[in-house]
Design a protein around this motif. Structure first.
Motif, mmCIF file in Angstrom:
data_model
loop_
_atom_site.group_PDB
_atom_site.id
_atom_site.type_symbol
_atom_site.label_atom_id
_atom_site.label_comp_id
_atom_site.label_asym_id
_atom_site.label_seq_id
_atom_site.Cartn_x
_atom_site.Cartn_y
_atom_site.Cartn_z
ATOM 1 N N LEU A 1 1.178 -1.326 0.301
ATOM 2 C CA LEU A 1 -0.250 0.156 0.213
ATOM 3 C C LEU A 1 1.147 1.645 0.105
ATOM 4 C CD1 LEU A 1 -2.929 -1.099 2.944
ATOM 5 C CD2 LEU A 1 -2.767 -1.185 0.120
ATOM 6 N N LEU A 2 0.750 2.046 -0.949
ATOM 7 C CA LEU A 2 1.455 3.405 -0.815
ATOM 8 C C LEU A 2 0.672 4.977 -0.706
ATOM 9 C CD1 LEU A 2 3.525 2.351 -4.497
ATOM 10 C CD2 LEU A 2 4.146 2.166 -1.824
ATOM 11 N N THR A 3 0.767 5.554 -0.105
ATOM 12 C CA THR A 3 0.807 7.103 -0.516
ATOM 13 C C THR A 3 1.824 7.747 -1.705
ATOM 14 O OG1 THR A 3 -0.230 6.884 1.782
ATOM 15 C CG2 THR A 3 -0.017 9.017 0.613
ATOM 16 N N ILE A 4 1.768 8.348 -2.200
ATOM 17 C CA ILE A 4 1.470 9.240 -3.303
ATOM 18 C C ILE A 4 1.509 10.228 -3.475
ATOM 19 C CG2 ILE A 4 2.361 9.060 -5.696
ATOM 20 C CD1 ILE A 4 3.214 7.296 -4.759
ATOM 21 N N ASP A 5 2.216 11.245 -3.432
ATOM 22 C CA ASP A 5 2.557 12.776 -3.598
ATOM 23 C C ASP A 5 2.141 12.887 -5.172
ATOM 24 O OD1 ASP A 5 2.704 15.677 -4.529
ATOM 25 O OD2 ASP A 5 3.402 16.040 -2.965
ATOM 26 N N THR A 6 0.605 12.921 -6.106
ATOM 27 C CA THR A 6 0.846 12.876 -7.278
ATOM 28 C C THR A 6 1.458 13.562 -8.025
ATOM 29 O OG1 THR A 6 -1.444 13.864 -7.660
ATOM 30 C CG2 THR A 6 -1.680 11.892 -7.329
ATOM 31 N N ASN A 7 1.681 15.675 -6.845
ATOM 32 C CA ASN A 7 2.266 16.415 -8.231
ATOM 33 C C ASN A 7 3.850 16.520 -8.367
ATOM 34 O OD1 ASN A 7 0.248 17.598 -8.858
ATOM 35 N ND2 ASN A 7 -0.075 18.202 -6.256
ATOM 36 N N SER A 8 4.638 15.734 -7.004
ATOM 37 C CA SER A 8 5.456 15.577 -7.126
ATOM 38 C C SER A 8 6.142 14.267 -7.820
ATOM 39 C CB SER A 8 6.742 15.493 -6.195
ATOM 40 O OG SER A 8 6.042 14.907 -4.830
ATOM 41 N N GLY A 9 5.464 12.937 -7.415
ATOM 42 C CA GLY A 9 5.170 11.743 -7.710
ATOM 43 C C GLY A 9 6.113 10.548 -6.956
ATOM 44 N N ARG A 10 6.363 11.506 -5.326
ATOM 45 C CA ARG A 10 7.533 10.972 -4.733
ATOM 46 C C ARG A 10 6.358 10.180 -3.817
ATOM 47 N NH1 ARG A 10 9.782 13.792 -0.490
ATOM 48 N NH2 ARG A 10 7.381 15.028 -0.218
ATOM 49 N N THR A 11 6.968 8.441 -3.247
ATOM 50 C CA THR A 11 5.772 7.469 -2.028
ATOM 51 C C THR A 11 6.133 8.851 -0.675
ATOM 52 O OG1 THR A 11 6.346 6.206 -3.346
ATOM 53 C CG2 THR A 11 5.778 5.894 -1.146
ATOM 54 N N LEU A 12 4.928 8.965 -0.378
ATOM 55 C CA LEU A 12 5.080 9.471 1.220
ATOM 56 C C LEU A 12 5.122 8.349 2.195
ATOM 57 C CD1 LEU A 12 2.703 12.197 -0.128
ATOM 58 C CD2 LEU A 12 5.121 12.733 0.419
ATOM 59 N N ALA A 13 4.599 7.177 1.742
ATOM 60 C CA ALA A 13 3.971 5.995 2.938
ATOM 61 C C ALA A 13 4.334 5.033 2.593
ATOM 62 C CB ALA A 13 2.941 6.281 4.196
ATOM 63 N N SER A 14 4.817 3.985 2.878
ATOM 64 C CA SER A 14 4.396 2.909 2.721
ATOM 65 C C SER A 14 3.974 1.853 3.561
ATOM 66 C CB SER A 14 5.829 2.294 1.725
ATOM 67 O OG SER A 14 5.984 1.037 1.254
ATOM 68 N N ALA A 15 3.095 0.504 3.291
ATOM 69 C CA ALA A 15 3.305 -0.513 3.927
ATOM 70 C C ALA A 15 3.780 -1.570 3.957
ATOM 71 C CB ALA A 15 1.819 -0.497 5.165
ATOM 72 N N GLN A 16 3.484 -2.733 3.606
ATOM 73 C CA GLN A 16 3.763 -4.021 3.004
ATOM 74 C C GLN A 16 2.636 -5.297 3.631
ATOM 75 O OE1 GLN A 16 5.320 -5.163 0.099
ATOM 76 N NE2 GLN A 16 3.858 -6.716 -0.397
ATOM 77 N N TYR A 17 1.964 -5.959 3.033
ATOM 78 C CA TYR A 17 1.057 -6.902 3.501
ATOM 79 C C TYR A 17 1.417 -8.227 2.490
ATOM 80 C CZ TYR A 17 -1.666 -3.360 6.022
ATOM 81 O OH TYR A 17 -1.594 -2.657 6.738
ATOM 82 N N LYS A 18 0.897 -9.564 3.643
ATOM 83 C CA LYS A 18 1.065 -10.569 2.929
ATOM 84 C C LYS A 18 0.055 -10.814 2.033
ATOM 85 C CE LYS A 18 3.970 -12.562 6.309
ATOM 86 N NZ LYS A 18 4.680 -14.492 7.413
ATOM 87 N N GLY A 19 -0.034 -11.250 0.426
ATOM 88 C CA GLY A 19 -0.948 -11.304 -0.103
ATOM 89 C C GLY A 19 -1.711 -9.918 -0.586
ATOM 90 N N THR A 20 -2.971 -9.771 -0.673
ATOM 91 C CA THR A 20 -3.515 -8.741 -1.234
ATOM 92 C C THR A 20 -4.381 -7.960 -0.855
ATOM 93 O OG1 THR A 20 -2.921 -9.215 -3.509
ATOM 94 C CG2 THR A 20 -4.484 -7.753 -3.187
ATOM 95 N N PRO A 21 -4.528 -7.088 -0.121
ATOM 96 C CA PRO A 21 -5.581 -6.278 1.104
ATOM 97 C C PRO A 21 -6.719 -5.978 0.590
ATOM 98 C CG PRO A 21 -3.016 -4.988 1.287
ATOM 99 C CD PRO A 21 -2.691 -6.258 -0.687
ATOM 100 N N LEU A 22 -7.532 -6.603 1.198
ATOM 101 C CA LEU A 22 -9.228 -5.854 0.549
ATOM 102 C C LEU A 22 -8.662 -4.142 0.057
ATOM 103 C CD1 LEU A 22 -11.062 -7.928 3.004
ATOM 104 C CD2 LEU A 22 -10.916 -8.761 0.139
ATOM 105 N N PRO A 23 -10.120 -4.113 -0.259
ATOM 106 C CA PRO A 23 -9.735 -1.949 -0.627
ATOM 107 C C PRO A 23 -9.017 -1.378 0.484
ATOM 108 C CG PRO A 23 -11.904 -3.766 -2.310
ATOM 109 C CD PRO A 23 -11.376 -4.314 -1.097
ATOM 110 N N THR A 24 -9.143 -0.710 0.438
ATOM 111 C CA THR A 24 -8.588 0.546 1.648
ATOM 112 C C THR A 24 -9.770 1.302 1.591
ATOM 113 O OG1 THR A 24 -6.446 0.752 0.470
ATOM 114 C CG2 THR A 24 -6.669 1.873 2.184
ATOM 115 N N LEU A 25 -10.213 2.146 2.937
ATOM 116 C CA LEU A 25 -11.314 2.863 3.364
ATOM 117 C C LEU A 25 -10.189 4.532 3.637
ATOM 118 C CD1 LEU A 25 -13.558 0.496 5.350
ATOM 119 C CD2 LEU A 25 -13.720 0.951 2.912
ATOM 120 N N ILE A 26 -10.506 5.435 2.887
ATOM 121 C CA ILE A 26 -9.740 6.646 3.459
ATOM 122 C C ILE A 26 -10.975 7.021 4.566
ATOM 123 C CG2 ILE A 26 -8.749 8.767 2.462
ATOM 124 C CD1 ILE A 26 -9.101 6.929 -0.034
#
Length: 122
Positions: A74-99
């Protein structure tokens, strides 16, 4: 836009984000950003590349995207700069993320996790 194979298109009103299918030969997935008022054969003004297919691209407040990859990242991206602001790794595929207001709620393997949202650069 020609000769591209999109799996999804997401818009925030200002931009269209075209989520392309994972390219097996290049071993990457690309998301291309186009201004909503661009001409029909325009080049993207920004592209983002990922090592795995994009399972979900959710837009938060202005300039933020929350990306769920098929490899469980799971990543949080700053769409203007393209930078990754945060990252988390899970085993397998997580279900949809709620914001939420300050937190991303991630459901995975019968568990629910809260991940604090990163702030976009100005």
């Amino acid at each position: 836009m020609e000769d591209q194979s999109a799996s999804d298109v997401v818009s925030d009103g200002e931009y269209f984000y075209v989520i392309e299918k994972y390219d097996e030969t290049q071993k990457k997935a690309v998301v291309s950003r186009f201004p909503t008022d661009s001409r029909s054969k325009a080049e993207p003004d920004k592209t983002y590349a990922f090592e795995a297919g994009v399972a979900e691209w959710s837009l938060g407040e202005k300039g933020m995207a929350y990306v769920r990859l098929e490899n469980g990242k799971l990543l949080t991206i700053d769409t203007n700069s393209g930078r990754t602001l945060a990252s988390a790794q899970y085993k397998g595929t997580p279900l949809p993320t709620l914001i939420g207001q300050d937190v991303l709620v991630v459901q995975h393997s019968g568990q629910i996790s809260g991940v604090k949202k990163a702030a976009a650069s100005q």
